[in-house]
Motif scaffolding. Sequence first.
Motif, PDB file in Angstrom:
ATOM      1  N   SER A  17       0.823  -1.210   0.000  1.00  0.00           N
ATOM      2  CA  SER A  17       0.000   0.000   0.000  1.00  0.00           C
ATOM      3  C   SER A  17       0.859   1.263   0.000  1.00  0.00           C
ATOM      4  O   SER A  17       1.699   1.457   0.883  1.00  0.00           O
ATOM      5  CB  SER A  17      -0.903   0.009   1.236  1.00  0.00           C
ATOM      6  OG  SER A  17      -1.640   1.207   1.304  1.00  0.00           O
TER       7      SER A  17
ATOM      8  N   GLY B  72      -0.939  -0.856  -4.453  1.00  0.00           N
ATOM      9  CA  GLY B  72      -2.272  -0.289  -4.281  1.00  0.00           C
ATOM     10  C   GLY B  72      -2.138   1.118  -3.726  1.00  0.00           C
ATOM     11  O   GLY B  72      -1.343   1.360  -2.829  1.00  0.00           O
TER      12      GLY B  72
ATOM     13  N   GLU C  65      -3.778   3.863  -1.561  1.00  0.00           N
ATOM     14  CA  GLU C  65      -4.820   3.902  -0.533  1.00  0.00           C
ATOM     15  C   GLU C  65      -5.248   5.340  -0.266  1.00  0.00           C
ATOM     16  O   GLU C  65      -4.726   6.018   0.613  1.00  0.00           O
ATOM     17  CB  GLU C  65      -4.339   3.222   0.749  1.00  0.00           C
ATOM     18  CG  GLU C  65      -5.484   3.014   1.722  1.00  0.00           C
ATOM     19  CD  GLU C  65      -5.126   2.138   2.904  1.00  0.00           C
ATOM     20  OE1 GLU C  65      -5.948   2.065   3.830  1.00  0.00           O
ATOM     21  OE2 GLU C  65      -4.045   1.521   2.901  1.00  0.00           O
TER      22      GLU C  65
ATOM     23  N   TYR D 233      -4.541  -0.794  -7.945  1.00  0.00           N
ATOM     24  CA  TYR D 233      -5.850  -0.466  -7.396  1.00  0.00           C
ATOM     25  C   TYR D 233      -5.759   0.888  -6.725  1.00  0.00           C
ATOM     26  O   TYR D 233      -4.672   1.347  -6.369  1.00  0.00           O
ATOM     27  CB  TYR D 233      -6.406  -1.547  -6.447  1.00  0.00           C
ATOM     28  CG  TYR D 233      -5.892  -1.571  -5.020  1.00  0.00           C
ATOM     29  CD1 TYR D 233      -6.202  -0.557  -4.100  1.00  0.00           C
ATOM     30  CD2 TYR D 233      -5.157  -2.660  -4.541  1.00  0.00           C
ATOM     31  CE1 TYR D 233      -5.763  -0.607  -2.786  1.00  0.00           C
ATOM     32  CE2 TYR D 233      -4.713  -2.722  -3.234  1.00  0.00           C
ATOM     33  CZ  TYR D 233      -5.018  -1.688  -2.358  1.00  0.00           C
ATOM     34  OH  TYR D 233      -4.584  -1.734  -1.066  1.00  0.00           O
TER      35      TYR D 233
ATOM     36  N   THR E  16      -7.993   2.977  -3.625  1.00  0.00           N
ATOM     37  CA  THR E  16      -9.084   3.129  -2.673  1.00  0.00           C
ATOM     38  C   THR E  16      -9.676   4.519  -2.875  1.00  0.00           C
ATOM     39  O   THR E  16      -8.954   5.515  -2.811  1.00  0.00           O
ATOM     40  CB  THR E  16      -8.555   2.992  -1.233  1.00  0.00           C
ATOM     41  OG1 THR E  16      -7.604   1.923  -1.164  1.00  0.00           O
ATOM     42  CG2 THR E  16      -9.682   2.715  -0.264  1.00  0.00           C
TER      43      THR E  16
ATOM     44  N   ASP F 166     -11.262   0.114  -5.533  1.00  0.00           N
ATOM     45  CA  ASP F 166     -11.305  -0.379  -4.159  1.00  0.00           C
ATOM     46  C   ASP F 166     -12.285   0.463  -3.354  1.00  0.00           C
ATOM     47  O   ASP F 166     -12.126   1.685  -3.253  1.00  0.00           O
ATOM     48  CB  ASP F 166      -9.906  -0.310  -3.542  1.00  0.00           C
ATOM     49  CG  ASP F 166      -9.904  -0.691  -2.065  1.00  0.00           C
ATOM     50  OD1 ASP F 166     -10.827  -1.391  -1.629  1.00  0.00           O
ATOM     51  OD2 ASP F 166      -8.959  -0.283  -1.366  1.00  0.00           O
TER      52      ASP F 166
ATOM     53  N   SER G 164     -13.123  -0.238   0.002  1.00  0.00           N
ATOM     54  CA  SER G 164     -12.891  -0.120   1.438  1.00  0.00           C
ATOM     55  C   SER G 164     -12.812   1.373   1.755  1.00  0.00           C
ATOM     56  O   SER G 164     -12.394   2.176   0.922  1.00  0.00           O
ATOM     57  CB  SER G 164     -11.592  -0.808   1.838  1.00  0.00           C
ATOM     58  OG  SER G 164     -11.744  -2.209   1.872  1.00  0.00           O
TER      59      SER G 164
ATOM     60  N   ILE H 101     -13.121  -4.397  -5.659  1.00  0.00           N
ATOM     61  CA  ILE H 101     -12.602  -5.056  -4.469  1.00  0.00           C
ATOM     62  C   ILE H 101     -12.888  -4.202  -3.241  1.00  0.00           C
ATOM     63  O   ILE H 101     -13.014  -2.977  -3.327  1.00  0.00           O
ATOM     64  CB  ILE H 101     -11.087  -5.342  -4.553  1.00  0.00           C
ATOM     65  CG1 ILE H 101     -10.265  -4.039  -4.626  1.00  0.00           C
ATOM     66  CG2 ILE H 101     -10.769  -6.262  -5.716  1.00  0.00           C
ATOM     67  CD1 ILE H 101      -8.771  -4.255  -4.446  1.00  0.00           C
ATOM     68  N   PHE H 102     -13.032  -4.874  -2.119  1.00  0.00           N
ATOM     69  CA  PHE H 102     -12.847  -4.269  -0.808  1.00  0.00           C
ATOM     70  C   PHE H 102     -11.478  -4.765  -0.353  1.00  0.00           C
ATOM     71  O   PHE H 102     -11.337  -5.935   0.005  1.00  0.00           O
ATOM     72  CB  PHE H 102     -13.927  -4.717   0.176  1.00  0.00           C
ATOM     73  CG  PHE H 102     -15.290  -4.136  -0.084  1.00  0.00           C
ATOM     74  CD1 PHE H 102     -15.709  -2.990   0.590  1.00  0.00           C
ATOM     75  CD2 PHE H 102     -16.163  -4.748  -0.967  1.00  0.00           C
ATOM     76  CE1 PHE H 102     -16.978  -2.466   0.371  1.00  0.00           C
ATOM     77  CE2 PHE H 102     -17.430  -4.231  -1.190  1.00  0.00           C
ATOM     78  CZ  PHE H 102     -17.840  -3.078  -0.518  1.00  0.00           C
ATOM     79  N   SER H 103     -10.461  -3.926  -0.370  1.00  0.00           N
ATOM     80  CA  SER H 103      -9.096  -4.405  -0.148  1.00  0.00           C
ATOM     81  C   SER H 103      -8.843  -4.805   1.300  1.00  0.00           C
ATOM     82  O   SER H 103      -7.971  -5.640   1.565  1.00  0.00           O
ATOM     83  CB  SER H 103      -8.073  -3.350  -0.570  1.00  0.00           C
ATOM     84  OG  SER H 103      -8.178  -2.199   0.247  1.00  0.00           O
TER      85      SER H 103
ATOM     86  N   GLY I  68      -7.392  -9.535   3.249  1.00  0.00           N
ATOM     87  CA  GLY I  68      -6.831  -8.176   3.274  1.00  0.00           C
ATOM     88  C   GLY I  68      -6.392  -7.834   4.676  1.00  0.00           C
ATOM     89  O   GLY I  68      -6.917  -6.910   5.308  1.00  0.00           O
TER      90      GLY I  68
END
Length: 357
Positions: A61, A119, A121, A143, A145, A185, A187, A206-208, A276
Amino acid sequence: QLGDIDLLKNTSGQYGVAWQTDIPRLRAGHVGGQVQPILHSSYSAQQLGYFYSCSFVQFWSAYMGCGEPHREDATRTFLDQMDVIKRFVQNYTSTFLWATTSKDMELAVPANKIASLIGVEGGHAISSSLGTLRQLYELGARYMTLTHTCNTPWAHSSTDTTSNGLTDFGRRVVLEMNRLGMLVDISHVNNYTMSDVLATSKAPVIFSHSSAYALCNNSRNVPDNILMKMPANGGVVMVNFYPGFINCSSTASLEQVADHIDHIRSVAGVDHIGIGADYDGIDRVPYGLEDVSKYPALFAELLRRGYSDSDVAKVARLNIIRVFQEAEEVSIKLQAEVAPDNTLISPQPNQTCRPDF
């Protein structure tokens, strides 16, 4: 300073920090490596049977808190984070394999390496610019978020109790991520943003790192009405290990984490579950899941509960690879149909930032 840190050594007592991740413990947890049945001596055969080593895919992340000072430098800070990730992958090429495609993920298995992806975040990374989003993708982000603990000008966070979700620009962000092949993402977003994303996205989401709201009513978790939509979308809910999201308290157990996996399976199905854990992003961990070496214990518990080897393989690795492959297929289709957009919007004043838990 990567030169000051040796990830080939156990870092649990080094550098003044009780880290949860290093290469010896990643290997002990069977993160990466060839897919094969392994009998773990730390568990009796009656308890365990055979644990199926499933060669995890690892997202690292890139993160900057959305309420931190100098937020106007957020994009630069995210670039710095991505640079660190790339450098430690390069420093430990015998362990990590830089991955940006599903094919790269598959190549990691015979090479006995850990497929390593980035990812991002927090949607504040893109400074409300589709051009910046595209450049983060070019640099390896796979990804993003959509929010962290603060709203962005175009999406609302789990800390926001209003009935606001995505704006029109937020929908354009989601569709541009689909076009690029970047996983969306959700989340950290609120329920309205979750619903808006599922109604907008042409690719699986996705929900990471989120768990089940029915078992812990924290706004960071996924409610059943959203879980029921996951089969139609094709996405994956990757269960977080943070005790505050497992049983809404300061302590939790491995068995309670497995309860969240059970619940998601009962509502959405085993094809829509992932892991995750959020190791080194959390300061408290469940008993029995203290660090990355403990993954086999969780899968042993799932096997004890009647999950098949193929179920475990899906949860550990195959579901997220399927989602990635499907996002790539959507990207190929959309790139043939849709021209890129250079839209940028100005940040809005008075963005809220409230504690995450």
